[in-house]
Design an enzyme around this catalytic site. Structure first.
Site, PDB file in Angstrom:
ATOM      1  N   GLU A  68       0.840  -1.203   0.000  1.00 59.15           N
ATOM      2  CA  GLU A  68       0.000   0.000   0.000  1.00 59.15           C
ATOM      3  C   GLU A  68       0.879   1.259   0.000  1.00 59.15           C
ATOM      4  O   GLU A  68       0.618   2.222  -0.729  1.00 59.15           O
ATOM      5  CB  GLU A  68      -0.897   0.038   1.253  1.00 59.15           C
ATOM      6  CG  GLU A  68      -1.834  -1.153   1.413  1.00 59.15           C
ATOM      7  CD  GLU A  68      -1.220  -2.275   2.247  1.00 59.15           C
ATOM      8  OE1 GLU A  68      -0.045  -2.627   2.002  1.00 59.15           O
ATOM      9  OE2 GLU A  68      -1.911  -2.812   3.125  1.00 59.15           O
ATOM     10  N   LEU A 287      13.544 -39.112  11.692  1.00 62.02           N
ATOM     11  CA  LEU A 287      13.010 -37.756  11.872  1.00 62.02           C
ATOM     12  C   LEU A 287      11.609 -37.651  11.257  1.00 62.02           C
ATOM     13  O   LEU A 287      10.690 -37.089  11.861  1.00 62.02           O
ATOM     14  CB  LEU A 287      13.947 -36.732  11.225  1.00 62.02           C
ATOM     15  CG  LEU A 287      13.658 -35.274  11.578  1.00 62.02           C
ATOM     16  CD1 LEU A 287      13.963 -35.003  13.039  1.00 62.02           C
ATOM     17  CD2 LEU A 287      14.462 -34.324  10.699  1.00 62.02           C
TER      18      LEU A 287
HETATM   19  C1  AOF Z   1       3.921  -7.071   4.417  1.00 66.99           C
HETATM   20  N1  AOF Z   1       3.743  -6.439   3.224  1.00 66.99           N
HETATM   21  O1  AOF Z   1       2.541  -5.269   1.801  1.00 66.99           O
HETATM   22  C2  AOF Z   1       1.572  -5.862   3.864  1.00 66.99           C
HETATM   23  C3  AOF Z   1       1.743  -6.532   5.112  1.00 66.99           C
HETATM   24  O2  AOF Z   1       6.333  -5.904  10.779  1.00 66.99           O
HETATM   25  P1  AOF Z   1       6.187  -5.820   9.311  1.00 66.99           P
HETATM   26  O3  AOF Z   1       6.291  -4.418   8.791  1.00 66.99           O
HETATM   27  O4  AOF Z   1       7.093  -6.755   8.595  1.00 66.99           O
HETATM   28  O5  AOF Z   1       4.671  -6.231   8.980  1.00 66.99           O
HETATM   29  C4  AOF Z   1       4.338  -7.480   8.534  1.00 66.99           C
HETATM   30  C5  AOF Z   1       2.844  -7.688   8.643  1.00 66.99           C
HETATM   31  O6  AOF Z   1       2.113  -6.622   8.075  1.00 66.99           O
HETATM   32  C6  AOF Z   1       2.398  -8.935   7.912  1.00 66.99           C
HETATM   33  O7  AOF Z   1       2.476 -10.074   8.711  1.00 66.99           O
HETATM   34  C7  AOF Z   1       0.961  -8.618   7.554  1.00 66.99           C
HETATM   35  O8  AOF Z   1       0.130  -9.005   8.635  1.00 66.99           O
HETATM   36  C8  AOF Z   1       0.906  -7.092   7.446  1.00 66.99           C
HETATM   37  N2  AOF Z   1       0.765  -6.581   6.051  1.00 66.99           N
HETATM   38  N3  AOF Z   1       2.948  -7.096   5.330  1.00 66.99           N
HETATM   39  O9  AOF Z   1       4.977  -7.600   4.659  1.00 66.99           O
HETATM   40  C9  AOF Z   1       2.614  -5.822   2.909  1.00 66.99           C
HETATM   41  N4  AOF Z   1       0.434  -5.228   3.546  1.00 66.99           N
HETATM   42 ZN    ZN Z   2       0.931  -2.641   6.115  1.00 72.91          ZN
END
Ligand code: AOF
Ligand code: ZN
Length: 354
Positions: A68, A287
């Site tokens: 986004e 395993l």
């Molecule tokens: C993503 N990419 O485009 C969107 C995500 O801590 P962060 O910044 O790595 O956030 C990861 C989380 O953010 C991910 O698990 C998901 O729930 C949300 N959205 N994450 O890596 C994106 N829109």
């Molecule tokens: Zn996000």
């Protein structure tokens, strides 16, 4: 569309232009070269009021901007009043980067159409926050396609442990080694190349100390020319025996993680804590049996070589099954010829295994 209806909607109220944009966002999310890892693949398309594309973005791996935010940056002021079409519910948390809900609100986005609801408890709730702030929100549009794109990631967040794929290369009579211990090469070059491609899609490759000591594998992802691929899953060795200094796994070609445990659940818990979403089980019969007994195998990729040994090591150790009532059944999801070999892909059948 009223906000109340949108909030209640599981989908189905997107326009044709939004549906087309969602297909484009799914394609963007699947852009080749995005490294696997803790984060999902996400794509985003911004549309103006006439349904024309204003900007696009996709996520490029943990620590980089979310899809986004990439699209919003590309759009600049043109984002105001637009509709954001995104393959995952926008996050409302601050993790490695800031909340996408704030970015969307700050940019003046009027409407958000998303596919998969965020299964990540830390990040979820974005749709409700946006709706509460007056944005029209429609969820569940092409949700199945979006979920499939991040199947292992979704599984890991829903179940709190990594998705486990067990890989086997065996003869037609189910042997993975001859009685002298030799196992090179049961399957042909094409099947071995296929294994390297499979490794390239996971976060960790797991063996026991037994396999590490006997086979001295490298467990890296290599191309046909032997060159190391850009993405190398972490090589994980579980068990209580020490790994010798000269072991190939210590060559530094890929990360190495030693887990001093025999318990599959404990090993997966340790990996889950490190945000590992998909584990490829490449260990030996002992395993594999431990994981199967614990119900911790989710998918099987089985290479069958058209060859017979008649004796030797069976692909899987004792499962504690002594009657057909206890048989572990699988559901075949794919059968493919890979060179001279056959690859069977299956998921574990429903419990109880009969
Ligand atoms: C993503 N990419 O485009 C969107 C995500 O801590 P962060 O910044 O790595 O956030 C990861 C989380 O953010 C991910 O698990 C998901 O729930 C949300 N959205 N994450 O890596 C994106 N829109
Ligand atoms: Zn996000």
């Amino acid at each position: 569309m009223s906000r109340v209806a949108a909030r209640a909607a599981g989908g189905g109220t997107a326009t044709q232009a939004e549906l087309a944009a969602m297909r484009r966002a799914l394609a963007l999310a699947a852009t080749p070269g995005v490294p696997h890892g803790p984060n999902p693949r996400v794509g985003c398309v911004l549309l103006d009021a006439a349904g024309r594309t204003v900007a696009e973005g996709h996520h490029r791996g943990a620590g980089t901007p979310h899809a986004e935010v990439e699209a919003l940056r590309a759009a600049g002021v043109a984002a105001a009043g637009s509709t954001a079409v995104v393959t995952l519910e926008p996050c409302r948390h601050t993790g490695r980067t800031g909340p996408c809900t704030d970015a969307l609100l700050g940019a003046g986005v009027a409407r958000v159409v998303y596919a998969q609801a965020d299964p990540n408890p830390v990040a979820a709730g974005g749709a409700a926050q946006l709706a509460g702030a007056g944005v029209e929100v429609v969820g569940g549009v092409l949700a199945d396609e979006a979920t499939l794109l991040n199947a292992a990631w979704t599984f890991a967040l829903v179940h709190g442990r990594p998705f486990v794929t067990w890989k086997v290369a065996a003869t037609l009579d189910g042997r993975v080694a001859a009685t002298d211990g030799s196992s090179r090469w049961i399957t042909g070059a094409a099947a071995r190349a296929d294994v390297h491609a499979l490794r390239g899609t996971v976060d960790a490759v797991l063996v026991g100390t037994g396999t590490a000591l006997v086979d001295d594998p490298s467990l890296t992802v290599r191309g046909p020319d032997g060159a190391l691929a850009a993405h190398q899953p972490t090589r994980v060795v579980m068990g209580l025996r020490a790994l010798p200094d000269r072991a190939r796994l210590r060559d530094g070609a890929a990360p190495l993680r030693l887990l001093p445990t025999h318990d599959p659940a404990e090993a997966l818990a340790a990996l889950a804590a490190e945000e590992v979403r998909h584990v490829l089980l490449e260990g030996g019969p002992t395993l594999a049996a431990a994981f199967l007994r614990a119900g911790l195998v989710d998918r099987v990729v089985w290479y069958v070589a058209p060859a017979l040994l008649g004796a030797g090591t069976a692909a899987v150790g004792d499962l504690g099954v002594f009657t057909m009532l206890g048989v572990h059944r699988l559901v075949v999801t794919g059968v493919d010829r890979i060179g001279h070999d056959v690859r069977i892909t299956a998921t574990m059948g429903p419990e109880p295994h009969g």
